[in-house]
Scaffold this motif. Structure first.
Motif, PDB file in Angstrom:
ATOM      1  N   GLU A 142       0.812  -1.216   0.000  1.00 62.63           N
ATOM      2  CA  GLU A 142       0.000   0.000   0.000  1.00 62.63           C
ATOM      3  C   GLU A 142       0.850   1.272   0.000  1.00 62.63           C
ATOM      4  N   PHE A 143       0.197   2.379  -0.332  1.00 67.19           N
ATOM      5  CA  PHE A 143       0.860   3.685  -0.375  1.00 67.19           C
ATOM      6  C   PHE A 143       1.598   3.999   0.926  1.00 67.19           C
ATOM      7  N   HIS A 144       2.838   4.373   0.782  1.00 67.84           N
ATOM      8  CA  HIS A 144       3.619   4.823   1.937  1.00 67.84           C
ATOM      9  C   HIS A 144       4.612   5.875   1.476  1.00 67.84           C
ATOM     10  N   THR A 145       4.874   6.819   2.349  1.00 66.01           N
ATOM     11  CA  THR A 145       5.995   7.729   2.167  1.00 66.01           C
ATOM     12  C   THR A 145       7.101   7.106   2.996  1.00 66.01           C
ATOM     13  N   GLY A 223       5.146  22.530   5.426  1.00 67.30           N
ATOM     14  CA  GLY A 223       6.038  23.284   4.541  1.00 67.30           C
ATOM     15  C   GLY A 223       5.299  24.414   3.857  1.00 67.30           C
ATOM     16  N   PRO A 224       5.823  24.882   2.707  1.00 71.19           N
ATOM     17  CA  PRO A 224       5.261  26.059   2.033  1.00 71.19           C
ATOM     18  C   PRO A 224       3.769  25.882   1.715  1.00 71.19           C
ATOM     19  N   GLN A 225       2.979  26.914   1.982  1.00 69.80           N
ATOM     20  CA  GLN A 225       1.528  26.827   1.751  1.00 69.80           C
ATOM     21  C   GLN A 225       1.189  26.620   0.276  1.00 69.80           C
ATOM     22  N   ASP A 226       2.034  27.145  -0.609  1.00 70.67           N
ATOM     23  CA  ASP A 226       1.718  27.042  -2.042  1.00 70.67           C
ATOM     24  C   ASP A 226       2.381  25.830  -2.702  1.00 70.67           C
ATOM     25  N   ASP A 227       3.108  25.041  -1.933  1.00 71.26           N
ATOM     26  CA  ASP A 227       3.794  23.872  -2.506  1.00 71.26           C
ATOM     27  C   ASP A 227       4.054  22.866  -1.381  1.00 71.26           C
ATOM     28  N   PRO A 228       2.969  22.211  -0.905  1.00 75.39           N
ATOM     29  CA  PRO A 228       3.065  21.418   0.320  1.00 75.39           C
ATOM     30  C   PRO A 228       3.995  20.214   0.211  1.00 75.39           C
ATOM     31  N   LEU A 229       4.536  19.848   1.368  1.00 73.05           N
ATOM     32  CA  LEU A 229       5.224  18.571   1.516  1.00 73.05           C
ATOM     33  C   LEU A 229       4.218  17.590   2.105  1.00 73.05           C
ATOM     34  N   LEU A 230       4.446  16.306   1.834  1.00 73.22           N
ATOM     35  CA  LEU A 230       3.450  15.284   2.160  1.00 73.22           C
ATOM     36  C   LEU A 230       3.975  14.294   3.194  1.00 73.22           C
ATOM     37  N   GLY A 231       3.175  14.028   4.216  1.00 75.02           N
ATOM     38  CA  GLY A 231       3.477  12.955   5.174  1.00 75.02           C
ATOM     39  C   GLY A 231       2.289  12.010   5.212  1.00 75.02           C
ATOM     40  N   TYR A 232       2.329  10.984   4.401  1.00 78.87           N
ATOM     41  CA  TYR A 232       1.147  10.133   4.247  1.00 78.87           C
ATOM     42  C   TYR A 232       1.542   8.671   4.186  1.00 78.87           C
ATOM     43  N   ASP A 233       0.834   7.852   4.945  1.00 75.79           N
ATOM     44  CA  ASP A 233       1.054   6.403   4.890  1.00 75.79           C
ATOM     45  C   ASP A 233      -0.290   5.739   5.117  1.00 75.79           C
ATOM     46  N   ARG A 234      -0.730   4.981   4.144  1.00 80.73           N
ATOM     47  CA  ARG A 234      -2.088   4.428   4.196  1.00 80.73           C
ATOM     48  C   ARG A 234      -2.268   3.453   5.357  1.00 80.73           C
ATOM     49  N   GLU A 235      -1.217   2.766   5.730  1.00 76.55           N
ATOM     50  CA  GLU A 235      -1.313   1.772   6.808  1.00 76.55           C
ATOM     51  C   GLU A 235      -0.968   2.352   8.176  1.00 76.55           C
ATOM     52  N   LEU A 236       0.005   3.256   8.210  1.00 79.71           N
ATOM     53  CA  LEU A 236       0.573   3.659   9.500  1.00 79.71           C
ATOM     54  C   LEU A 236      -0.005   4.950  10.065  1.00 79.71           C
TER      55      LEU A 236
END
Ligand code: AKG
Ligand code: FE2
Length: 325
Positions: A142-145, A223-236
């Motif tokens: 599954e999707f993970h960063t 991070g920047p409002q106009d160019d966000p950084l992502l912290g996403y993990d579908r399982e965790l």
């Protein structure tokens, strides 16, 4: 698709690879130092593409270099069935390109708790793998960063392919936040930026405890409002029930909607922007015949996102885990 076909540079790439020490793990610091020098000799088209990706990224969140001179299949050793690789294993072409391209981008990093703290990881199917492991095959990974919960999360995940799966079904999926964020309303985006959310960690980082729970806290967007950084993990990632949870569900759907897939084939090298994407892998069927799918993986830190706090870091360093809080 963010792809650069490097077939025209095969001879030059082989010649660069041949200048590297023959046994990478014998003295990995030295191997990566030599790679750093060779990274200044890349064909302009290649170095320019790598530098641009490193400086500003791109919409897709990944860069695929295709057509690298991988060994003929019968010249490759059998696909590994254990990890880490023996220290004496001779250099493989795709490992060489991970060294040189990686040094153009930043610093190869070992994570002490992962794969015995080795820098090069073999990614291969393994029977009975844990469902969160890159050694899975018949199930969707599954999707993970990668290590979104780690204070020193790698900037890039680099995956180089020596062997594809027999049926060429395995697809590496990348969901880019630069695309997904356009599908989200302002309220949802604001909620995603607002609070850190509870996040579990991968098995290797659980300190031998079966279920330590959500020991980290991660912002889905930061991070920047106009160019966000992502912290996403579908399982965790375990967002709080209510608005946070609902916003993450919308983010999750948006990432699915923009997902692109790459069928990695021998000679492909994929660079994933691990601060702006999440990635996954679709199921495939191993044959356990020594010729199963085989990728090589390294993690790269750069100074773009505070991943090099001391300034004295070296390529090949091995670092220990501090969870994001
Ligand atoms: O097997 C793949 O294509 C990707 C696996 C993965 O997520 C990884 O090795 O980090
Ligand atoms: Fe991964």
């Amino acid at each position: 698709m963010a792809t650069l076909d490097v077939t025209a540079h095969r001879e030059q790439m082989l010649s660069l690879a041949s200048k590297l020490p023959a046994v990478p793990r014998q003295d990995l610091y030295h191997f990566l130092d030599v790679a750093h020098k060779l990274a200044q000799e890349l064909p302009y088209e290649v170095s320019d593409t790598l530098d641009a990706f490193n400086q500003v990224g791109n919409e897709d969140g990944y860069l695929l270099l295709r057509g690298l001179p991988v060994e003929a299949d019968e010249e490759l050793p059998p696909t590994p069935t254990s990890t880490p690789a023996p220290v004496g294993r001779p250099r493989l072409n795709m490992e060489a390109f991970l060294a040189v391209f990686g040094r153009r981008l930043g610093l190869h990093t070992g994570y002490a708790e992962l794969r015995s703290g080795t820098v090069y990881h073999d990614v291969y199917p393994s029977p009975g793998a844990h469902h969160l492991s890159s050694e899975t095959s018949e199930t969707l990974l599954e999707f993970h960063t990668e290590m979104a919960y780690h204070m020193l999360q790698p900037n890039y995940v680099m995956l180089a392919c020596s062997r594809a799966d027999h049926d060429r079904r395995a697809r590496t999926l990348v969901g880019s936040i630069r695309k997904a964020v356009r599908l989200l309303d302002d309220g949802t985006v604001a909620t995603l930026y607002e609070n850190k959310q509870p996040c579990e960690v991968d098995v290797a980082f659980r300190g031998g405890v079966e279920d330590p729970g959500a020991i980290a806290r991660v912002k889905p967007l930061y991070g920047p409002q106009d160019d966000p950084l992502l912290g996403y993990d579908r399982e965790l990632l375990k967002p709080e029930p209510g608005p946070a949870d609902e916003a993450v569900a919308k983010l999750s759907q948006a990432l699915d909607d923009v997902t692109e897939g790459v069928f990695l084939t021998p000679g492909d090298l994929l660079i994933i922007d691990n601060f702006r994407t999440t990635h996954a892998r679709t199921p495939f069927t191993p044959r356990w015949d020594g010729r199963d799918r085989w990728l090589h993986r390294v993690y790269i830190r750069t100074n773009s996102h505070g991943q090099l706090p001391t300034g004295g870091e070296r390529a090949g360093d091995v670092i220990t885990f501090t969870p994001r809080r």
